[in-house]
Design an enzyme around this catalytic site. Structure first.
Site, PDB file in Angstrom:
ATOM      1  N   LYS A 113      12.874  -7.898   3.433  1.00 30.22           N
ATOM      2  CA  LYS A 113      12.122  -8.743   4.371  1.00 30.22           C
ATOM      3  C   LYS A 113      10.780  -8.095   4.731  1.00 30.22           C
ATOM      4  O   LYS A 113       9.744  -8.753   4.677  1.00 30.22           O
ATOM      5  CB  LYS A 113      12.975  -8.975   5.634  1.00 30.22           C
ATOM      6  CG  LYS A 113      12.347  -9.886   6.659  1.00 30.22           C
ATOM      7  CD  LYS A 113      13.388 -10.531   7.543  1.00 30.22           C
ATOM      8  CE  LYS A 113      13.879  -9.637   8.659  1.00 30.22           C
ATOM      9  NZ  LYS A 113      12.893  -9.390   9.735  1.00 30.22           N
ATOM     10  N   ARG A 152       4.788  -8.236   3.896  1.00 30.05           N
ATOM     11  CA  ARG A 152       3.550  -7.495   3.604  1.00 30.05           C
ATOM     12  C   ARG A 152       2.956  -7.894   2.261  1.00 30.05           C
ATOM     13  O   ARG A 152       1.731  -7.806   2.072  1.00 30.05           O
ATOM     14  CB  ARG A 152       3.842  -5.986   3.658  1.00 30.05           C
ATOM     15  CG  ARG A 152       4.050  -5.488   5.106  1.00 30.05           C
ATOM     16  CD  ARG A 152       4.808  -4.201   5.150  1.00 30.05           C
ATOM     17  NE  ARG A 152       4.909  -3.597   6.470  1.00 30.05           N
ATOM     18  CZ  ARG A 152       5.808  -3.921   7.407  1.00 30.05           C
ATOM     19  NH1 ARG A 152       6.685  -4.902   7.176  1.00 30.05           N
ATOM     20  NH2 ARG A 152       5.839  -3.289   8.563  1.00 30.05           N
ATOM     21  N   GLY A 190       9.243 -11.574  14.544  1.00 31.90           N
ATOM     22  CA  GLY A 190       8.472 -10.594  15.304  1.00 31.90           C
ATOM     23  C   GLY A 190       7.479  -9.863  14.417  1.00 31.90           C
ATOM     24  O   GLY A 190       6.354  -9.554  14.839  1.00 31.90           O
ATOM     25  N   ARG A 226       9.979 -11.847  23.482  1.00 33.85           N
ATOM     26  CA  ARG A 226       9.829 -10.492  22.914  1.00 33.85           C
ATOM     27  C   ARG A 226       8.492  -9.858  23.325  1.00 33.85           C
ATOM     28  O   ARG A 226       7.466 -10.539  23.372  1.00 33.85           O
ATOM     29  CB  ARG A 226       9.987 -10.558  21.391  1.00 33.85           C
ATOM     30  CG  ARG A 226      11.404 -11.017  21.061  1.00 33.85           C
ATOM     31  CD  ARG A 226      11.687 -11.000  19.603  1.00 33.85           C
ATOM     32  NE  ARG A 226      11.742  -9.649  19.079  1.00 33.85           N
ATOM     33  CZ  ARG A 226      11.897  -9.372  17.798  1.00 33.85           C
ATOM     34  NH1 ARG A 226      11.994 -10.355  16.918  1.00 33.85           N
ATOM     35  NH2 ARG A 226      11.965  -8.131  17.387  1.00 33.85           N
ATOM     36  N   SER A 231       7.721   2.362  16.221  1.00 33.28           N
ATOM     37  CA  SER A 231       7.784   0.967  15.791  1.00 33.28           C
ATOM     38  C   SER A 231       6.829   0.737  14.632  1.00 33.28           C
ATOM     39  O   SER A 231       5.615   0.896  14.767  1.00 33.28           O
ATOM     40  CB  SER A 231       7.410   0.039  16.952  1.00 33.28           C
ATOM     41  OG  SER A 231       7.078  -1.236  16.453  1.00 33.28           O
ATOM     42  N   ASP A 272      17.813  -1.806  12.312  1.00 37.19           N
ATOM     43  CA  ASP A 272      18.332  -3.160  12.080  1.00 37.19           C
ATOM     44  C   ASP A 272      19.804  -3.153  11.666  1.00 37.19           C
ATOM     45  O   ASP A 272      20.449  -4.201  11.635  1.00 37.19           O
ATOM     46  CB  ASP A 272      17.502  -3.859  10.995  1.00 37.19           C
ATOM     47  CG  ASP A 272      16.085  -4.159  11.479  1.00 37.19           C
ATOM     48  OD1 ASP A 272      15.869  -4.189  12.706  1.00 37.19           O
ATOM     49  OD2 ASP A 272      15.203  -4.353  10.629  1.00 37.19           O
ATOM     50  N   LYS A 288      15.140  -6.867  20.391  1.00 37.28           N
ATOM     51  CA  LYS A 288      15.186  -7.484  19.048  1.00 37.28           C
ATOM     52  C   LYS A 288      15.395  -8.998  19.216  1.00 37.28           C
ATOM     53  O   LYS A 288      15.204  -9.535  20.296  1.00 37.28           O
ATOM     54  CB  LYS A 288      16.292  -6.830  18.218  1.00 37.28           C
ATOM     55  CG  LYS A 288      16.009  -5.365  17.896  1.00 37.28           C
ATOM     56  CD  LYS A 288      14.777  -5.213  17.012  1.00 37.28           C
ATOM     57  CE  LYS A 288      14.424  -3.764  16.767  1.00 37.28           C
ATOM     58  NZ  LYS A 288      13.135  -3.628  16.087  1.00 37.28           N
ATOM     59  N   ARG A 348      20.407  -6.736  21.481  1.00 36.71           N
ATOM     60  CA  ARG A 348      21.497  -6.431  20.539  1.00 36.71           C
ATOM     61  C   ARG A 348      22.532  -5.466  21.111  1.00 36.71           C
ATOM     62  O   ARG A 348      23.610  -5.351  20.530  1.00 36.71           O
ATOM     63  CB  ARG A 348      20.941  -5.918  19.206  1.00 36.71           C
ATOM     64  CG  ARG A 348      20.383  -7.043  18.357  1.00 36.71           C
ATOM     65  CD  ARG A 348      20.062  -6.609  16.942  1.00 36.71           C
ATOM     66  NE  ARG A 348      19.541  -7.747  16.186  1.00 36.71           N
ATOM     67  CZ  ARG A 348      18.717  -7.657  15.159  1.00 36.71           C
ATOM     68  NH1 ARG A 348      18.312  -6.467  14.757  1.00 36.71           N
ATOM     69  NH2 ARG A 348      18.315  -8.742  14.536  1.00 36.71           N
ATOM     70  N   ARG A 386      21.386 -11.033  12.261  1.00 36.42           N
ATOM     71  CA  ARG A 386      22.199  -9.828  11.986  1.00 36.42           C
ATOM     72  C   ARG A 386      23.511  -9.835  12.776  1.00 36.42           C
ATOM     73  O   ARG A 386      24.492  -9.245  12.345  1.00 36.42           O
ATOM     74  CB  ARG A 386      21.381  -8.575  12.248  1.00 36.42           C
ATOM     75  CG  ARG A 386      20.123  -8.529  11.351  1.00 36.42           C
ATOM     76  CD  ARG A 386      19.555  -7.157  11.193  1.00 36.42           C
ATOM     77  NE  ARG A 386      18.169  -7.234  10.745  1.00 36.42           N
ATOM     78  CZ  ARG A 386      17.777  -7.407   9.486  1.00 36.42           C
ATOM     79  NH1 ARG A 386      18.647  -7.513   8.521  1.00 36.42           N
ATOM     80  NH2 ARG A 386      16.485  -7.461   9.187  1.00 36.42           N
TER      81      ARG A 386
END
Ligand code: S3P
Length: 430
Positions: A23, A28, A95, A123, A168, A315, A342, A346, A388
């Protein structure tokens, strides 16, 4: 939609599969293809909802992108070739798209509005907006730029030196992308190393960037040239099957063509430390490392997970929590308060859903504590719209004594549209 999940006849999982493209790298590949001059082709692009959102955003910015079966072609016109959109830029649930687009758009001479779904609206964006403002960006949004919708009035930018308060990759990437059209040098210092796909792609597309440990430097005014990109399988998607094979008795699963970038392989380190029967083979390392991973069922021991391992598996924590329920002894996950921001919170989502399945798990301020090993029971649960969480519960259904009723199962399409088919395939291989 609601799905009833249960393993028939206690069958193990077995066989060899490939998981869809990564992903982070798929996002990118579209971004750099659009910013480059000339044609970029992308193979094994993840046709998940998040990456398709990125594609739609760039189409609105005037980039010509076509899909022909497995091949995505982007006709880039260079960083200055993007055009003011006449519509709002919709990032959906992504995000990564929201934050990286802020970096790309801040220095371009036009007006844009970024908006997403209800989860995106909760977020935090200030972590990106604040350093971009330091560079000269003009960004407005709810709560002084913390939440979408965000509007950007393009403005000339200057390079800054920025110490990230959290590890991050999204924040790092947004600043680096803004740095590409800033005056002078941009320096980002990370507290721990996060995924480095942006840095790798800048180099692959012919740009100049210098990384030394946790310090990354680049200069503005760079030009990129279109490239052919092969996106490796997503280790974050593979993680669900690696864990399933490790905890469902009698299983053995091989994942081929999976990305093995060391900034992403925390799940492999965790499985090894727990005592899993795991073999990793590196096959190719041209642009991003790619290899084959095989996991076979074995008895596992709980461990402590924290520190600089966290960004390498952030993740994967939902599926690691399920894994821990099947380990002997206690597993402690700490230094992971990022989980709270997230797609869902989570920590709460994992703890609440695994408690419903009979696990012994407690949330903490920066992670969770899990006592194993537990016999899990069937229950009614929901993905809560988080891909997820949905996939973790899908794997859990192979361990429960009775069916799991999973609501909002469609959330898996964010990163793995064929997840349930692949899970089924590994059972049918027996
Ligand atoms: C991502 C970075 C991580 C990760 C997300 C994808 C990326 O987020 O959780 O799924 O592609 O850069 P943070 O940078 O917020 O940790």
């Amino acid at each position: 939609m609601t799905r009833i999940l249960h393993r028939t006849n206690n069958q193990p999982l077995s066989g060899t599969i490939e998981v869809p493209g990564d992903k982070s790298i798929s996002h990118r590949s579209i971004m750099f293809g659009a910013l480059a001059e000339g044609t970029t082709t992308v193979r094994n692009f993840l046709m998940g909802e998040d990456c398709l959102s990125t594609m739609e955003c760039f189409k609105k910015l005037g980039v010509d992108i076509t899909i022909d079966e497995d091949l995505v072609t982007i006709n880039g016109k260079g960083i200055q070739g993007l055009k003011e959109p006449i519509e709002v830029i919709d990032v959906g649930n992504s995000g990564t798209t929201a934050r990286l687009m802020l970096g790309i758009l801040s220095g371009l001479p036009f007006y844009t509005v970024i908006q997403g779904d209800e989860s995106i609206g909760r977020r935090p964006m200030k972590r990106v907006v604040a350093p971009l403002r330091e560079m000269g960006a003009i960004i407005h949004g709810r709560n002084n730029g913390e939440y979408t919708p965000l509007s950007i009035i393009g403005n000339p930018l200057s390079g800054i030196t920025y110490k990230l308060p959290v590890a991050s990759a999204q924040v790092k990437s947004a600043i680096l992308l803004a740095g590409l059209h800033a005056e002078g040098e941009t320096v980002v210092i990370e507290p721990e190393k996060s995924r480095n796909h942006t840095e790798k792609m800048i180099e692959y597309f012919g740009g100049k960037i210098h990384s030394e440990g946790q310090v990354i430097r680049l200069n503005g005014n760079q030009t990129f040239t279109g490239r052919d990109v092969y996106v490796p399988g997503d280790i974050s998607s593979a993680a669900f099957f690696l864990v399933a094979a490790a905890i469902v008795p009698g299983s053995k699963v091989t994942i081929e063509n999976v990305g093995l970038n060391p900034t992403r392989t925390g799940i492999i380190e965790v499985l090894e430390k727990m005592g899993a029967n795991i073999v990793v083979e590196l096959n190719d390392s041209t642009f991003e490392p790619i290899g084959t991973v095989t996991v076979e069922y074995s008895e596992l021991q709980g461990i402590e997970i924290g520190g600089d391992l966290i960004p390498k598996l952030i993740d994967e924590i939902p599926i690691i929590a399920l894994l821990a329920t099947q380990c002997k002894g206690e597993t402690i996950i700490k230094d992971a308060s990022e989980l709270k921001v997230k797609e869902t919170n989570r920590i709460d989502a994992v703890v609440d859903s695994l408690k419903k399945l009979g696990a012994s798990i407690e949330g903490t301020d920066d992670g969770m504590m899990i006592k194993g090993s537990s016999n899990l029971i069937g229950a009614e649960v929901s993905s809560l719209g988080d891909h997820r969480i949905g996939m973790m519960l899908g794997v859990a259904s192979y361990l429960t004594n009775s069916p799991i009723t999973l609501h909002n199962d469609e959330a898996v399409a964010i990163s793995y549209p064929t997840f349930f088919e692949h899970l089924q395939k590994l059972i049918e291989n027996n």
